[in-house]
Design a protein around this motif. Structure first.
Motif, PDB file in Angstrom:
ATOM      1  N   LYS A  25       0.878  -1.173   0.000  1.00  0.00           N
ATOM      2  CA  LYS A  25       0.000   0.000   0.000  1.00  0.00           C
ATOM      3  C   LYS A  25       0.910   1.216   0.000  1.00  0.00           C
ATOM      4  O   LYS A  25       1.807   1.324   0.841  1.00  0.00           O
ATOM      5  N   GLN A  26       0.676   2.111  -0.946  1.00  0.00           N
ATOM      6  CA  GLN A  26       1.514   3.302  -1.068  1.00  0.00           C
ATOM      7  C   GLN A  26       0.702   4.561  -0.808  1.00  0.00           C
ATOM      8  O   GLN A  26      -0.467   4.646  -1.187  1.00  0.00           O
ATOM      9  N   GLU A  27       1.346   5.505  -0.157  1.00  0.00           N
ATOM     10  CA  GLU A  27       0.794   6.842   0.038  1.00  0.00           C
ATOM     11  C   GLU A  27       1.905   7.831  -0.263  1.00  0.00           C
ATOM     12  O   GLU A  27       3.000   7.722   0.298  1.00  0.00           O
ATOM     13  N   LYS A  28       1.625   8.758  -1.145  1.00  0.00           N
ATOM     14  CA  LYS A  28       2.588   9.805  -1.503  1.00  0.00           C
ATOM     15  C   LYS A  28       3.948   9.223  -1.875  1.00  0.00           C
ATOM     16  O   LYS A  28       4.976   9.590  -1.310  1.00  0.00           O
ATOM     17  N   GLU A  29       3.930   8.259  -2.807  1.00  0.00           N
ATOM     18  CA  GLU A  29       5.166   7.649  -3.320  1.00  0.00           C
ATOM     19  C   GLU A  29       5.955   6.866  -2.272  1.00  0.00           C
ATOM     20  O   GLU A  29       7.125   6.544  -2.469  1.00  0.00           O
ATOM     21  N   ARG A  30       5.350   6.572  -1.116  1.00  0.00           N
ATOM     22  CA  ARG A  30       6.027   5.842  -0.049  1.00  0.00           C
ATOM     23  C   ARG A  30       5.215   4.612   0.325  1.00  0.00           C
ATOM     24  O   ARG A  30       3.993   4.679   0.453  1.00  0.00           O
ATOM     25  N   VAL A  31       5.881   3.473   0.505  1.00  0.00           N
ATOM     26  CA  VAL A  31       5.205   2.250   0.940  1.00  0.00           C
ATOM     27  C   VAL A  31       4.907   2.388   2.430  1.00  0.00           C
ATOM     28  O   VAL A  31       5.811   2.597   3.238  1.00  0.00           O
ATOM     29  N   VAL A  32       3.622   2.281   2.792  1.00  0.00           N
ATOM     30  CA  VAL A  32       3.213   2.414   4.191  1.00  0.00           C
ATOM     31  C   VAL A  32       2.803   1.089   4.815  1.00  0.00           C
ATOM     32  O   VAL A  32       2.672   0.992   6.031  1.00  0.00           O
ATOM     33  N   ALA A  33       2.577   0.072   3.977  1.00  0.00           N
ATOM     34  CA  ALA A  33       2.212  -1.252   4.509  1.00  0.00           C
ATOM     35  C   ALA A  33       2.553  -2.319   3.472  1.00  0.00           C
ATOM     36  O   ALA A  33       2.409  -2.103   2.272  1.00  0.00           O
ATOM     37  N   PHE A  82     -10.131   0.087  -2.079  1.00  0.00           N
ATOM     38  CA  PHE A  82     -10.567   0.779  -3.301  1.00  0.00           C
ATOM     39  C   PHE A  82      -9.858   2.114  -3.554  1.00  0.00           C
ATOM     40  O   PHE A  82      -9.658   2.487  -4.703  1.00  0.00           O
ATOM     41  N   LYS A  83      -9.507   2.845  -2.517  1.00  0.00           N
ATOM     42  CA  LYS A  83      -8.959   4.184  -2.718  1.00  0.00           C
ATOM     43  C   LYS A  83      -7.432   4.269  -2.551  1.00  0.00           C
ATOM     44  O   LYS A  83      -6.839   5.273  -2.903  1.00  0.00           O
ATOM     45  N   SER A  84      -6.826   3.245  -2.033  1.00  0.00           N
ATOM     46  CA  SER A  84      -5.366   3.242  -1.859  1.00  0.00           C
ATOM     47  C   SER A  84      -4.676   2.828  -3.148  1.00  0.00           C
ATOM     48  O   SER A  84      -5.272   2.207  -4.017  1.00  0.00           O
ATOM     49  N   HIS A  85      -3.429   3.172  -3.233  1.00  0.00           N
ATOM     50  CA  HIS A  85      -2.596   2.711  -4.346  1.00  0.00           C
ATOM     51  C   HIS A  85      -2.000   1.367  -3.929  1.00  0.00           C
ATOM     52  O   HIS A  85      -1.080   1.316  -3.127  1.00  0.00           O
ATOM     53  N   LEU A  86      -2.557   0.276  -4.467  1.00  0.00           N
ATOM     54  CA  LEU A  86      -2.099  -1.067  -4.130  1.00  0.00           C
ATOM     55  C   LEU A  86      -1.300  -1.657  -5.278  1.00  0.00           C
ATOM     56  O   LEU A  86      -1.646  -1.469  -6.448  1.00  0.00           O
ATOM     57  N   SER A  87      -0.252  -2.370  -4.919  1.00  0.00           N
ATOM     58  CA  SER A  87       0.537  -3.120  -5.897  1.00  0.00           C
ATOM     59  C   SER A  87       0.714  -4.535  -5.386  1.00  0.00           C
ATOM     60  O   SER A  87       0.893  -4.757  -4.187  1.00  0.00           O
ATOM     61  N   GLU A 101      -7.677 -12.575  -8.651  1.00  0.00           N
ATOM     62  CA  GLU A 101      -8.334 -12.747  -7.358  1.00  0.00           C
ATOM     63  C   GLU A 101      -7.207 -12.821  -6.336  1.00  0.00           C
ATOM     64  O   GLU A 101      -6.308 -13.663  -6.450  1.00  0.00           O
ATOM     65  N   ILE A 102      -7.247 -11.921  -5.366  1.00  0.00           N
ATOM     66  CA  ILE A 102      -6.136 -11.750  -4.430  1.00  0.00           C
ATOM     67  C   ILE A 102      -6.626 -11.952  -3.004  1.00  0.00           C
ATOM     68  O   ILE A 102      -7.693 -11.459  -2.628  1.00  0.00           O
ATOM     69  N   VAL A 103      -5.839 -12.676  -2.229  1.00  0.00           N
ATOM     70  CA  VAL A 103      -6.113 -12.902  -0.806  1.00  0.00           C
ATOM     71  C   VAL A 103      -5.040 -12.145  -0.029  1.00  0.00           C
ATOM     72  O   VAL A 103      -3.852 -12.406  -0.200  1.00  0.00           O
ATOM     73  N   ILE A 104      -5.468 -11.191   0.809  1.00  0.00           N
ATOM     74  CA  ILE A 104      -4.527 -10.485   1.688  1.00  0.00           C
ATOM     75  C   ILE A 104      -4.682 -11.073   3.078  1.00  0.00           C
ATOM     76  O   ILE A 104      -5.795 -11.209   3.590  1.00  0.00           O
ATOM     77  N   HIS A 105      -3.564 -11.388   3.712  1.00  0.00           N
ATOM     78  CA  HIS A 105      -3.560 -11.984   5.049  1.00  0.00           C
ATOM     79  C   HIS A 105      -3.355 -10.895   6.105  1.00  0.00           C
ATOM     80  O   HIS A 105      -2.452 -10.079   5.980  1.00  0.00           O
ATOM     81  N   PHE A 106      -4.209 -10.894   7.132  1.00  0.00           N
ATOM     82  CA  PHE A 106      -4.108  -9.962   8.247  1.00  0.00           C
ATOM     83  C   PHE A 106      -3.683 -10.731   9.487  1.00  0.00           C
ATOM     84  O   PHE A 106      -4.519 -11.335  10.171  1.00  0.00           O
ATOM     85  N   PRO A 107      -2.394 -10.736   9.795  1.00  0.00           N
ATOM     86  CA  PRO A 107      -1.910 -11.555  10.913  1.00  0.00           C
ATOM     87  C   PRO A 107      -2.479 -11.135  12.272  1.00  0.00           C
ATOM     88  O   PRO A 107      -2.661 -11.983  13.137  1.00  0.00           O
ATOM     89  N   ASN A 108      -2.795  -9.869  12.470  1.00  0.00           N
ATOM     90  CA  ASN A 108      -3.335  -9.426  13.766  1.00  0.00           C
ATOM     91  C   ASN A 108      -4.687 -10.045  14.065  1.00  0.00           C
ATOM     92  O   ASN A 108      -5.066 -10.184  15.223  1.00  0.00           O
ATOM     93  N   TYR A 109      -5.435 -10.380  13.017  1.00  0.00           N
ATOM     94  CA  TYR A 109      -6.768 -10.950  13.209  1.00  0.00           C
ATOM     95  C   TYR A 109      -6.817 -12.415  12.806  1.00  0.00           C
ATOM     96  O   TYR A 109      -7.868 -13.032  12.864  1.00  0.00           O
TER      97      TYR A 109
END
Length: 172
Positions: A25-33, A82-87, A101-109
Motif C-alpha cells: 500500500k503506497q501513500e505519496k510515493e512511499r510504501v506504508v504497509a 478501493f482508494k489506496s494505491h495497491l501493488s 483474485e487476491i487474498v490479503i492476510h491480516f496476521p493481527n486478526y
C-alpha cells in the motif's frame, strides 16, 4: 478462557493453490504497509461470471462507498482496498489488463480478505538477485464471504481481548 467457535475458514481450502506474493500500500510515493498475499489470474471466460456471482456482485466500490457512510469497518475497506494505491509484488510476470483474485492476510486478526482487481501496469525490478514484478492494481470488488469472516474474526479478537483485559484486572 471459553473457547469461541465460528464458521470454518473458507479461505484456507478454497485458495490453497494460489501463488504467493505481497501487497504493498503506497501513500505519496512511499510504501506504508506490506502484507502477505496469495493470488491467481482469473481466466478471461471466468472473469465476467465471477464479477456477477453472489460473492462479488454486491461488494463493488460503489457498494462500499455507500456502506462506508454507515460503519467504520466498511469505510476502512473502502479506503484501503478501493482508494489506496495497491501493488501486488510477484515473481511471475502478470499481464497488464489481467483480472486477479487476491487474498490479503491480516496476521493481527488471523484472517484474510479476498478481492478482485485488474492489473493496470507492471514494472520489473531486481531485488536480491531475483526478478520481482510490482503490478499496480485497480480493485473491482471484495468477496462477500471474506468480508463476513473478517467481521467475525475482528469481533472474536475484541471478545478475547476483553476477556484478557477483564482477567488481568482481577489480578490487580
Amino acid at each position: 478462557m471459553p473457547q469461541l467457535s465460528g464458521p470454518p475458514n473458507p479461505i484456507d481450502e478454497q485458495h490453497k493453490d494460489y501463488l504467493p506474493g505481497w501487497i504493498e500500500k503506497q501513500e505519496k510515493e512511499r510504501v506504508v504497509a506490506t502484507l502477505k498475499a496469495h493470488y491467481r489470474v482469473v481466466p478471461p471466460l471466468e472473469g465476467k461470471e465471477i464479477l456477477t456471482s453472489e460473492f462479488y456482485s454486491h461488494t463493488t466500490e460503489e457498494d462500499f462507498s455507500r456502506k462506508s457512510q454507515e460503519a467504520v469497518f466498511y469505510k476502512a475497506i473502502y479506503k484501503d482496498i478501493f482508494k489506496s494505491h495497491l501493488s501486488l509484488l510477484t515473481q511471475s510476470l502478470p499481464s497488464t489488463g489481467a483480472l486477479m483474485e487476491i487474498v490479503i492476510h491480516f496476521p493481527n486478526y488471523q484472517s484474510e480478505i479476498v478481492f478482485l482487481a485488474k492489473v493496470l501496469s507492471v514494472e520489473t525490478n531486481n531485488e536480491l538477485g531475483r526478478e520481482v514484478y510490482p503490478a499496480r492494481l485497480r480493485s473491482l470488488s471484495v468477496n462477500q464471504e471474506s468480508v463476513t469472516k473478517l467481521i467475525y474474526d475482528i469481533n472474536q479478537k475484541k471478545i478475547k481481548d476483553k476477556i484478557y483485559d477483564d482477567d488481568s484486572t482481577d489480578l490487580i
